[in-house]
Design a protein around this motif. Structure first.
Motif, PDB file in Angstrom:
ATOM      1  N   ASN A  66      -5.097  -0.839 -19.170  1.00 24.34           N
ATOM      2  CA  ASN A  66      -4.200  -1.885 -19.622  1.00 24.34           C
ATOM      3  C   ASN A  66      -2.891  -1.901 -18.866  1.00 24.34           C
ATOM      4  OD1 ASN A  66      -5.998  -2.711 -21.509  1.00 24.34           O
ATOM      5  ND2 ASN A  66      -5.200  -1.365 -23.105  1.00 24.34           N
ATOM      6  N   LEU A  67      -2.823  -1.235 -17.739  1.00 19.77           N
ATOM      7  CA  LEU A  67      -1.593  -1.212 -16.992  1.00 19.77           C
ATOM      8  C   LEU A  67      -1.312  -2.590 -16.431  1.00 19.77           C
ATOM      9  CD1 LEU A  67      -1.520   2.026 -14.852  1.00 19.77           C
ATOM     10  CD2 LEU A  67      -0.117   1.440 -16.809  1.00 19.77           C
ATOM     11  N   PRO A  68      -0.056  -3.041 -16.511  1.00 17.12           N
ATOM     12  CA  PRO A  68       0.266  -4.311 -15.859  1.00 17.12           C
ATOM     13  C   PRO A  68       0.037  -4.201 -14.356  1.00 17.12           C
ATOM     14  CG  PRO A  68       2.251  -3.196 -16.628  1.00 17.12           C
ATOM     15  CD  PRO A  68       1.109  -2.431 -17.164  1.00 17.12           C
ATOM     16  N   ALA A  69      -0.427  -5.280 -13.774  1.00 16.24           N
ATOM     17  CA  ALA A  69      -0.816  -5.237 -12.367  1.00 16.24           C
ATOM     18  C   ALA A  69       0.021  -6.196 -11.546  1.00 16.24           C
ATOM     19  CB  ALA A  69      -2.300  -5.596 -12.222  1.00 16.24           C
ATOM     20  N   PHE A  70       0.343  -5.780 -10.332  1.00 16.16           N
ATOM     21  CA  PHE A  70       0.955  -6.649  -9.332  1.00 16.16           C
ATOM     22  C   PHE A  70      -0.057  -6.821  -8.212  1.00 16.16           C
ATOM     23  CE2 PHE A  70       5.475  -7.103 -10.338  1.00 16.16           C
ATOM     24  CZ  PHE A  70       5.629  -6.166 -11.338  1.00 16.16           C
ATOM     25  N   PHE A  71      -0.310  -8.079  -7.819  1.00 19.97           N
ATOM     26  CA  PHE A  71      -1.269  -8.328  -6.746  1.00 19.97           C
ATOM     27  C   PHE A  71      -0.507  -8.693  -5.493  1.00 19.97           C
ATOM     28  CE2 PHE A  71      -5.474  -8.569  -8.738  1.00 19.97           C
ATOM     29  CZ  PHE A  71      -5.126  -8.464 -10.061  1.00 19.97           C
ATOM     30  N   GLY A  72      -0.927  -8.134  -4.372  1.00 21.40           N
ATOM     31  CA  GLY A  72      -0.393  -8.631  -3.102  1.00 21.40           C
ATOM     32  C   GLY A  72       0.081  -7.561  -2.160  1.00 21.40           C
ATOM     33  N   SER A  73       1.107  -7.929  -1.440  1.00 13.97           N
ATOM     34  CA  SER A  73       1.766  -7.284  -0.322  1.00 13.97           C
ATOM     35  C   SER A  73       1.403  -5.830  -0.003  1.00 13.97           C
ATOM     36  CB  SER A  73       3.264  -7.348  -0.567  1.00 13.97           C
ATOM     37  OG  SER A  73       3.962  -6.910   0.536  1.00 13.97           O
ATOM     38  N   GLU A  74       0.689  -5.613   1.080  1.00 16.82           N
ATOM     39  CA  GLU A  74       0.430  -4.241   1.496  1.00 16.82           C
ATOM     40  C   GLU A  74       1.715  -3.569   1.987  1.00 16.82           C
ATOM     41  OE1 GLU A  74      -2.331  -3.893   4.695  1.00 16.82           O
ATOM     42  OE2 GLU A  74      -2.238  -1.712   4.640  1.00 16.82           O
ATOM     43  N   ALA A  75       2.663  -4.374   2.487  1.00 20.62           N
ATOM     44  CA  ALA A  75       3.891  -3.773   3.014  1.00 20.62           C
ATOM     45  C   ALA A  75       4.712  -3.124   1.907  1.00 20.62           C
ATOM     46  CB  ALA A  75       4.729  -4.839   3.726  1.00 20.62           C
ATOM     47  N   ALA A  76       4.460  -3.482   0.651  1.00 19.34           N
ATOM     48  CA  ALA A  76       5.219  -2.876  -0.445  1.00 19.34           C
ATOM     49  C   ALA A  76       4.564  -1.611  -0.965  1.00 19.34           C
ATOM     50  CB  ALA A  76       5.352  -3.885  -1.589  1.00 19.34           C
ATOM     51  N   LEU A  77       3.417  -1.239  -0.413  1.00 19.70           N
ATOM     52  CA  LEU A  77       2.626  -0.177  -1.025  1.00 19.70           C
ATOM     53  C   LEU A  77       3.339   1.167  -1.062  1.00 19.70           C
ATOM     54  CD1 LEU A  77      -0.077   0.391  -2.291  1.00 19.70           C
ATOM     55  CD2 LEU A  77      -0.984   0.974  -0.058  1.00 19.70           C
ATOM     56  N   GLN A  78       4.044   1.530   0.000  1.00 19.77           N
ATOM     57  CA  GLN A  78       4.701   2.829  -0.004  1.00 19.77           C
ATOM     58  C   GLN A  78       5.716   2.901  -1.144  1.00 19.77           C
ATOM     59  OE1 GLN A  78       3.999   5.408   1.851  1.00 19.77           O
ATOM     60  NE2 GLN A  78       2.731   4.544   3.461  1.00 19.77           N
ATOM     61  N   ALA A  79       6.437   1.802  -1.352  1.00 17.82           N
ATOM     62  CA  ALA A  79       7.448   1.807  -2.418  1.00 17.82           C
ATOM     63  C   ALA A  79       6.793   1.797  -3.787  1.00 17.82           C
ATOM     64  CB  ALA A  79       8.373   0.600  -2.257  1.00 17.82           C
ATOM     65  N   THR A  80       5.790   0.950  -3.980  1.00 18.76           N
ATOM     66  CA  THR A  80       5.192   0.865  -5.310  1.00 18.76           C
ATOM     67  C   THR A  80       4.454   2.153  -5.657  1.00 18.76           C
ATOM     68  OG1 THR A  80       3.273  -0.212  -4.334  1.00 18.76           O
ATOM     69  CG2 THR A  80       4.950  -1.633  -5.296  1.00 18.76           C
ATOM     70  N   THR A  81       3.946   2.852  -4.657  1.00 20.78           N
ATOM     71  CA  THR A  81       3.319   4.151  -4.941  1.00 20.78           C
ATOM     72  C   THR A  81       4.328   5.083  -5.576  1.00 20.78           C
ATOM     73  OG1 THR A  81       1.964   3.840  -2.981  1.00 20.78           O
ATOM     74  CG2 THR A  81       2.014   6.030  -3.934  1.00 20.78           C
ATOM     75  N   GLN A  82       5.534   5.118  -5.009  1.00 22.10           N
ATOM     76  CA  GLN A  82       6.557   5.993  -5.568  1.00 22.10           C
ATOM     77  C   GLN A  82       6.986   5.526  -6.951  1.00 22.10           C
ATOM     78  OE1 GLN A  82       7.550   8.816  -4.303  1.00 22.10           O
ATOM     79  NE2 GLN A  82       6.121   8.424  -2.644  1.00 22.10           N
ATOM     80  N   TRP A  83       7.192   4.206  -7.071  1.00 14.47           N
ATOM     81  CA  TRP A  83       7.697   3.710  -8.348  1.00 14.47           C
ATOM     82  C   TRP A  83       6.691   3.930  -9.475  1.00 14.47           C
ATOM     83  CZ3 TRP A  83       9.257  -1.594  -5.864  1.00 14.47           C
ATOM     84  CH2 TRP A  83      10.437  -1.411  -5.134  1.00 14.47           C
TER      85      TRP A  83
ATOM     86  N   GLY B  68       2.760 -11.026  -8.938  1.00 19.54           N
ATOM     87  CA  GLY B  68       2.364 -10.843  -7.550  1.00 19.54           C
ATOM     88  C   GLY B  68       3.506 -10.282  -6.736  1.00 19.54           C
ATOM     89  N   LEU B  69       3.175  -9.791  -5.557  1.00 20.01           N
ATOM     90  CA  LEU B  69       4.182  -9.319  -4.605  1.00 20.01           C
ATOM     91  C   LEU B  69       3.909 -10.049  -3.309  1.00 20.01           C
ATOM     92  CD1 LEU B  69       4.071  -5.505  -5.310  1.00 20.01           C
ATOM     93  CD2 LEU B  69       6.016  -6.992  -5.682  1.00 20.01           C
ATOM     94  N   THR B  70       4.794 -10.954  -2.936  1.00 20.95           N
ATOM     95  CA  THR B  70       4.553 -11.764  -1.745  1.00 20.95           C
ATOM     96  C   THR B  70       5.855 -11.916  -0.985  1.00 20.95           C
ATOM     97  OG1 THR B  70       5.052 -13.849  -2.839  1.00 20.95           O
ATOM     98  CG2 THR B  70       2.777 -13.112  -2.932  1.00 20.95           C
ATOM     99  N   SER B  71       5.792 -12.526   0.181  1.00 26.10           N
ATOM    100  CA  SER B  71       6.991 -12.710   0.994  1.00 26.10           C
ATOM    101  C   SER B  71       7.265 -14.150   1.353  1.00 26.10           C
ATOM    102  CB  SER B  71       6.876 -11.897   2.291  1.00 26.10           C
ATOM    103  OG  SER B  71       6.772 -10.539   2.002  1.00 26.10           O
ATOM    104  N   GLN B  72       6.409 -15.058   0.946  1.00 24.70           N
ATOM    105  CA  GLN B  72       6.611 -16.463   1.274  1.00 24.70           C
ATOM    106  C   GLN B  72       6.671 -17.264  -0.019  1.00 24.70           C
ATOM    107  OE1 GLN B  72       7.060 -18.156   4.146  1.00 24.70           O
ATOM    108  NE2 GLN B  72       7.240 -16.180   5.166  1.00 24.70           N
ATOM    109  N   PRO B  73       7.285 -18.447   0.020  1.00 30.20           N
ATOM    110  CA  PRO B  73       7.309 -19.258  -1.201  1.00 30.20           C
ATOM    111  C   PRO B  73       5.942 -19.838  -1.498  1.00 30.20           C
ATOM    112  CG  PRO B  73       8.354 -20.417   0.609  1.00 30.20           C
ATOM    113  CD  PRO B  73       8.075 -19.040   1.096  1.00 30.20           C
ATOM    114  N   PHE B  74       5.801 -20.342  -2.705  1.00 24.83           N
ATOM    115  CA  PHE B  74       4.563 -20.981  -3.120  1.00 24.83           C
ATOM    116  C   PHE B  74       4.401 -22.307  -2.378  1.00 24.83           C
ATOM    117  CE2 PHE B  74       2.805 -18.567  -6.630  1.00 24.83           C
ATOM    118  CZ  PHE B  74       3.802 -17.636  -6.798  1.00 24.83           C
ATOM    119  N   SER B  75       3.162 -22.658  -2.140  1.00 23.66           N
ATOM    120  CA  SER B  75       2.919 -23.848  -1.329  1.00 23.66           C
ATOM    121  C   SER B  75       2.567 -25.053  -2.177  1.00 23.66           C
ATOM    122  CB  SER B  75       1.769 -23.564  -0.359  1.00 23.66           C
ATOM    123  OG  SER B  75       0.616 -23.284  -1.095  1.00 23.66           O
TER     124      SER B  75
END
Lengths: 303, 948
Positions: free
Chosen positions: B380-397, B432-439
């Protein structure tokens, strides 16, 4: 300059050599009736027939088709054999649309949106889910010819209610907006949500044809879909799609028309005037009906 | 009274001063800069004096006169200093930079310090990862699993090599008697074949795993027992997970110095050694100087079962054994591939007491393994989908939140950012974790709150002409375009048979543009990895950012549209006119190698091309590009210097099932490159580059040169690297786009105003809806966002801190506006009223309670332009009406006023058909034709009759 007896079908004058015996006392009754005038009048008559067919006569044909489809659909519904998932053969009745605001009380929706299917009534786009299932379902209809079932849907107001009955039940929809080309795109459906989009074409006499959409939301709960819609449909089934595969049919009908005219003229010349008329007029009319039908079939499917 | 006032006032002042001092002390420990400082504090350096000696009975026996003390002759003595750049908070496969000076230069170095023959070098610097502390470490817990690293045998030799049963290690003057037995280390109840039949002496150095199991094998030699499961057999790829082994026998240069990036392993990839946050480990550096001998240990006992009457006794053996033990290295200094080093100075005897006592032990601490924390409600953990570039930070957090009592952690599901945006916009994913605006418009208003300031990096591992790592790579957008568009032929066969590329240089090292900017890199013609950028094949906002950077450069744009570069190189025609930016890089070239290029191909020929090679041939240039699906793989490939090229050939004769005598060939990935001749360059996230200590390239920011002018150096161009300053400058120059609500990088402005700004900077946003979440979800996500923007922005290497490669979101770094926005966004998410930071709630009288659904006619919270369905061919996820199945609701809903900020630039498409218009005009004309003609004719006839 020769004269033929009045009353003969006009087109004969363009096709036959004029060697009919002049009727007594009929010389120079209509000296202005030259071959070119005859040609012009024939063409006008044909154009008038075409306009009449497109606006009125095709509507008769479509309402006849709708009646027979309604019978078929009612029977299938009672036996629970109405298809609710792909593959569905194009032309099968799959739903019943009741939109009293535009005068549709029992409009049968067939599967498929090519010009042929939309001649029979309104059609369901095969790459969209069936009405009532999750996703945005799309129904196309004509707005000018063949009864123009969707002729007035751009006059619908927000909040208008209508129902669609499919093999999975009756679904109640409420109109959300009428959308023209250039209007903002609405937000997407949420996951599992269901909606319906009615589409047809509008265009006044002097401006060009463009599609118009009516978005409606489902007020009931969507029902599950057992199969996915098709991935792609041929060009003739997309919006304003045309189908030139039946061009050959038009050629055959025109040949039939030509034959009928020749036969009638031959009958008038050789057999007897009123006999040839009695036999020839229905024959020619039938050929004409078929030819104009084939011609209108070449028009875009949303007209 | 005045005096009393004065006293009070001064007391207050001093109290205030004290408070200020205390506050500044409390605040000061929070570092404001990047975490480079943190790494520097965990460095280690130590100097030891090592010596090689041997015991003599007479001073005249000493070959180095003047180095005699008592009865010990010293061959040589050195002062070795070892420095390690980081030793704390290490994670699996991170690289620590080990440098040393003063060691003995290495002979016969095979090129790859981790290969199975690297221990056959003379005087290597041995670097091993061992379990234990400085006081408790022994060779038994050191990881050196290959070939002869743990089992050495001595057979019967003749001539000068005939030392009987006394190889050098048995004469080690510092070894215990139990370690000098003829057959040492044999397991109890040895299997048949142990000790090895026919050998005169054998030493087995067992390995004790973390669970207590003793392994008596050594690489391919499993006669005395198995090797640990993570050890390779004889292939250098090693380990069950195909990772290169990390036991290192490194090269010391002629001047005694050396450097190596050591890859540490924790329990997640090497459970046998078992290093973790709770099990202490060390790095042992052994500068091999040779065995210190005591010839008196040579009691010359004959081999078992031979000459009991001493008939084979050879009086010369003791002398030869002593000479072999005291010998110095014979092989040439530097590279070599001989298999017969002088044993006494080879790396094989690293465990022997003479070498072992010279060790330098570096204590290492490991960070807790990510994912080691198992939440009770894991599903039941809340999930964030997306950005591989954020992985190092989210791993720590997520690890820190998991360990914090009362806090809810989260899952980061790595997914392509465009897909993540679609999932969040339709409500299939809650965040989600993204770097661009919604289209396009979204079902519910979604806030994009910045949580990480990082970027992409072009990482590389390149050796210069001297074989040392090259560390100042500079690239222009045009060079990146050349590497991405499969425009280098790579092999002469391609160059001769692909007419469009026949005038292009073979690879980037032969490109004059590259040579001008990076002097010192050798020109290769036959190694892999030099013709393409190792990239990803999946859609990603990183590709979007990279192609935005390339597309904004006039030089690169002109080249991509077909204009040749100043030296005549043209773009691959399949990529000509490619419009940038794109979300996913296309592989557009489908050229295959014609069989006629290899007309001498034979059924037993050893090639993958040609008539008898791989049939049908795949698109050849795509084999060379071979993109992968994640940037992490690229970073690890650069760490181990394995290029992406897939056009190497695997030749397998006589595979079962094939025609006998036929050769089975298949294309395979190129092998790891040899140290000294490495060239791999790839696209990675900045955080991965920092994590694995990869070198990153400087990217061009501005150029004042004429694009068609040749140049020979980097003058008149400015470059910026992804250091803290470059990132800060880039983020300071980001401007806020009010239609999308995101911050954008204007490359043209960077070019003119900020030549020091790194153009690869990217912001990562957390996309969370501000309406439509349940109450508990809203609270959870708001709390997560507050953590990410608060404690999660403190840089450091501890769990929960912001890793290297991210710039903290503070106003000192030019990111104050973003931090404020995210803090406000957290409040809006908790409130779930459908508002974004800065928006006012609607003031219409009818207060709509939370349940009333939503807006008519389109606008939703955020963005805007882009591609969206809505036309006739929309599929099930396509254009829709207002989302919730609403019962009729008040017709005049005031909730529509709140979204004025959301400009929806998407318009309903529709083609206008002219068929109707022409048809109508034609019909009218035809309708009128008849009556007009008749009227005209009648008028003329009537007129003529009248005239008659």
């Amino acid at each position: 300059m020769t004269v033929t007896s009045p009353g003969l079908p006009q087109r004969l004058r363009t096709m036959l050599p004029q060697r009919r015996v002049v009727a007594a006392g009929g010389a120079s009754t209509q000296p202005w009736v030259t071959p070119s005038v005859v040609v012009a009048l024939t063409v006008s008559l044909l154009a008038a027939w075409f306009a009449l067919y497109a606006t009125v006569l095709s509507g008769l044909q479509a309402s006849r088709d709708n009646a027979s489809l309604y019978k078929q659909f009612r029977a299938n519904l009672a036996q629970a054999t109405v298809p609710i998932g792909q593959p569905i053969a194009p032309g099968t009745p799959i739903a019943l649309l009741k939109l009293p605001e535009v005068g549709l009380s029992n409009e049968v929706v067939v599967e498929g949106t090519s010009p042929d299917e939309l001649m029979q009534g309104v059609g369901h786009l095969r790459t969209s889910p069936l009405p009532g299932q999750p996703g945005m379902s799309q129904i196309f209809g004509r707005s000018l010819t063949y009864g123009a079932p969707f002729g007035d849907i751009d006059q619908l107001k927000k909040g208008a209610r209508f129902t669609v009955t499919t093999g999975q039940g009756t679904f109640h929809y409420v109109v959300a907006r009428v959308r023209h080309v250039g209007d903002p795109v609405p937000p997407p459906l949420p996951v599992g949500g269901s909606g319906l989009m009615l589409e047809t074409s509008i265009g006044t006499l002097l401006s060009s044809l463009r599609p118009v959409y009516v978005d409606a939301t489902l007020t009931d709960k969507p029902v599950p879909a057992a199969t996915a819609p098709l991935a792609t449909v041929p060009k003739s089934e997309r919006a304003l799609g045309t189908d030139h595969a039946h061009l050959a049919q038009l050629v055959f009908w025109l040949q039939g028309l030509f034959l009928a005219a020749v036969l009638t003229t031959w009958g008038v010349l050789r057999w007897g005037r009123w006999q040839a008329w009695l036999v020839g007029v229905p024959l020619v009319l039938t050929m004409l009906w078929g030819a104009t039908g084939a011609a209108t079939r070449l028009l875009p499917n949303l007209i | 009274m005045l005096g009393g006032l004065a006293t009070r006032f001064s007391r207050r002042r001093s109290a205030a001063a004290l408070a200020v001092i205390v506050a500044s002390i409390a605040v000061a420990p929070i570092p404001a800069g990047p975490s480079v400082a943190a790494a520097a504090q965990s460095s280690f350096a130590k100097t030891v004096t090592i010596a090689r000696t041997y015991t003599i009975s007479d001073p005249s026996e000493c070959h180095t006169p003047g180095h005699v003390t008592a009865n010990v002759c010293e061959i040589e003595s050195r002062k070795v200093t070892v420095h390690v750049d980081r030793t704390q908070g290490l994670q699996d496969q991170q690289q620590i930079a080990v440098t040393w000076t003063g060691a003995h230069p290495t002979n016969n170095y095979p090129g790859d310090p981790n290969s199975s023959t690297s221990d056959l070098s003379e005087y290597p610097m041995v670097l091993l990862q061992c379990r234990g502390t400085t006081a408790t470490v022994t060779p038994e817990t050191c990881w050196a699993p290959l070939d002869q690293e743990r089992v050495v045998t001595t057979g019967e030799n003749s001539g000068a090599a005939d030392v009987g049963t006394f190889p050098a290690w048995r004469l080690d003057r510092y070894a215990e008697p139990a370690e000098r037995k003829q057959f040492t280390g044999i397991p109890p109840n040895p299997p048949d074949g142990c000790p090895t039949f026919g050998q005169l002496a054998e030493h087995v150095q067992p390995f004790r795993a973390a669970d207590g199991t003793r392994y008596y094998g050594s690489g391919q030699n499993t006669l005395c027992g198995n090797s640990p499961p993570e050890a390779g057999s004889f292939s250098n790829s090693g380990s069950v997970s195909d990772l290169p082994d990390n036991a290192t026998f490194a090269l010391t240069n002629a001047n005694g110095s050396g450097a190596h990036k050591f890859s540490v392993r924790d329990i997640s990839t090497n459970a046998s050694i078992g290093c973790s946050a709770t099990v202490a480990c060390v790095l042992v550096a052994i500068p091999v100087i040779g065995i210190s001998c005591d010839p008196n240990f040579d009691t010359d006992d004959p081999g078992p079962g031979t000459y009991p009457d001493g008939s084979d006794y050879d009086a010369g053996r003791p002398g030869r054994a002593a000479a072999a033990c005291e010998a110095e290295g014979q092989l040439p200094q530097g590279l070599g591939s001989r298999t017969d080093p002088v044993d006494a100075v080879s790396g094989k005897l690293w465990w022997s007491a003479s070498n072992w006592r010279n060790r330098i032990t570096v204590p290492l601490t490991f960070a807790p393994v990510a994912g080691a924390c198992h939440s009770v409600n894991a599903k039941n953990l809340p999930a964030f989908f997306g950005s591989e570039a954020a992985l190092q930070a989210t791993t720590q957090w997520s690890a820190k939140l998991c360990l914090t009592q009362g806090a809810t952690s989260f899952d980061h599901v790595v997914a392509a950012e465009p897909l993540a945006r679609t999932l969040v916009s339709t409500g299939a994913a809650k965040a989600g974790l993204t770097s661009q605006p919604f289209s396009g418009p979204t079902a519910n208003p979604i806030v994009q709150a910045p949580v990480a300031a990082t970027g992409f990096a072009i990482s590389y591992i390149i050796d210069d002409a001297d074989g040392n790592p090259f560390q100042s790579l500079r690239l222009t957008p045009r060079l990146l375009a050349k590497l991405l568009t499969e425009s280098y032929p790579d092999t002469s066969a391609v160059k001769q048979n692909y007419p469009a590329l026949s005038h292009n240089p073979l690879n980037v090292t032969l490109d004059p543009e590259f040579q001008a900017l990076n002097p010192g890199i050798p020109q290769y013609t036959s190694i892999y990895g030099t013709s393409s950028l190792f990239s990803i094949s999946t859609p990603s906002d990183v590709i979007y950012a990279l192609t935005s950077y390339i597309g904004a450069d006039p030089e690169a744009r002109a080249w991509l549209s077909g204009k040749p570069d100043p030296w005549g190189m043209v773009v691959n025609p399949n990529y000509r006119g490619l419009s940038l930016p794109v979300n996913a890089w296309p592989l557009s070239d489908s050229w295959t190698m014609p069989d006629s290029a290899f007309s001498n191909s034979t059924p037993t020929g050893t090639g993958c091309e040609g008539q008898y090679g791989v049939q049908p041939q795949p698109p050849y240039l795509q084999l060379i590009s071979s993109p992968v699906e994640s940037m992490l793989k690229i970073a690890q490939s650069i760490e181990y210097a394995q290029p992406s090229d897939g056009n190497a050939c695997n030749v397998n004769p006589n595979l079962p099932g094939t025609v006998p005598g036929s050769i089975f060939t298949a294309y395979t990935r190129a092998p790891r490159q040899f140290t000294g001749q490495r060239f791999v360059i790839g696209l990675t996230s900045l955080s991965d580059a920092a994590h694995y200590s990869l070198d990153t390239a400087q990217l061009e920011t501005s150029s004042t040169l004429d694009p068609s002018a040749k140049f020979s150096d980097g003058s008149n161009r400015s470059f910026a690297g992804p250091g803290a300053n470059g990132l800060k400058a880039a983020f300071t120059h980001m401007h806020r786009d009010t239609t999308t609500g995101t911050w954008q990088l204007d490359y043209d402005k960077l070019r003119s105003d900020a030549p020091t700004a790194y153009p690869g900077a990217m912001l990562i946003y957390a996309d969370i809806p501000t309406k439509g979440l349940s109450g508990s979800d809203a609270k959870t996500y708001a709390a997560l966002l507050r953590y990410m923007i608060g404690p999660g922005q403190v840089p450091g290497t501890a769990v929960g801190q912001l890793p290297d490669g991210y710039l903290p979101l503070t106003s000192g770094n030019g990111l104050g506006a973003q931090a404020t926005y995210t803090t406000e966004a957290a409040d809006d998410i908790a409130a779930q009223k459908g508002l974004l930071p800065g928006q006012e709630p609607p003031t219409a009288p009818s207060s709509s309670p939370a349940g009333t659904p939503t807006q008519p006619g389109g606008g939703s919270g955020t963005p805007t332009s882009g591609s969206g369905p809505g036309g006739p061919t929309a599929t099930s996820s396509g254009a829709g009406s207002s989302p919730a199945p609403s019962s009729s609701g008040p017709a005049s809903s005031p909730s529509q006023v709140a979204f004025s900020r959301a400009a929806n630039n998407l318009r309903t498409p529709g083609s206008k058909s002219s068929a109707y218009l022409y048809l109508t005009i034609l019909l009218i004309l035809l309708l009128a034709l008849g009556p007009l003609a008749a009227a005209r004719a009648r008028w003329f006839a009537g007129g003529s009759r009248a005239r008659r």
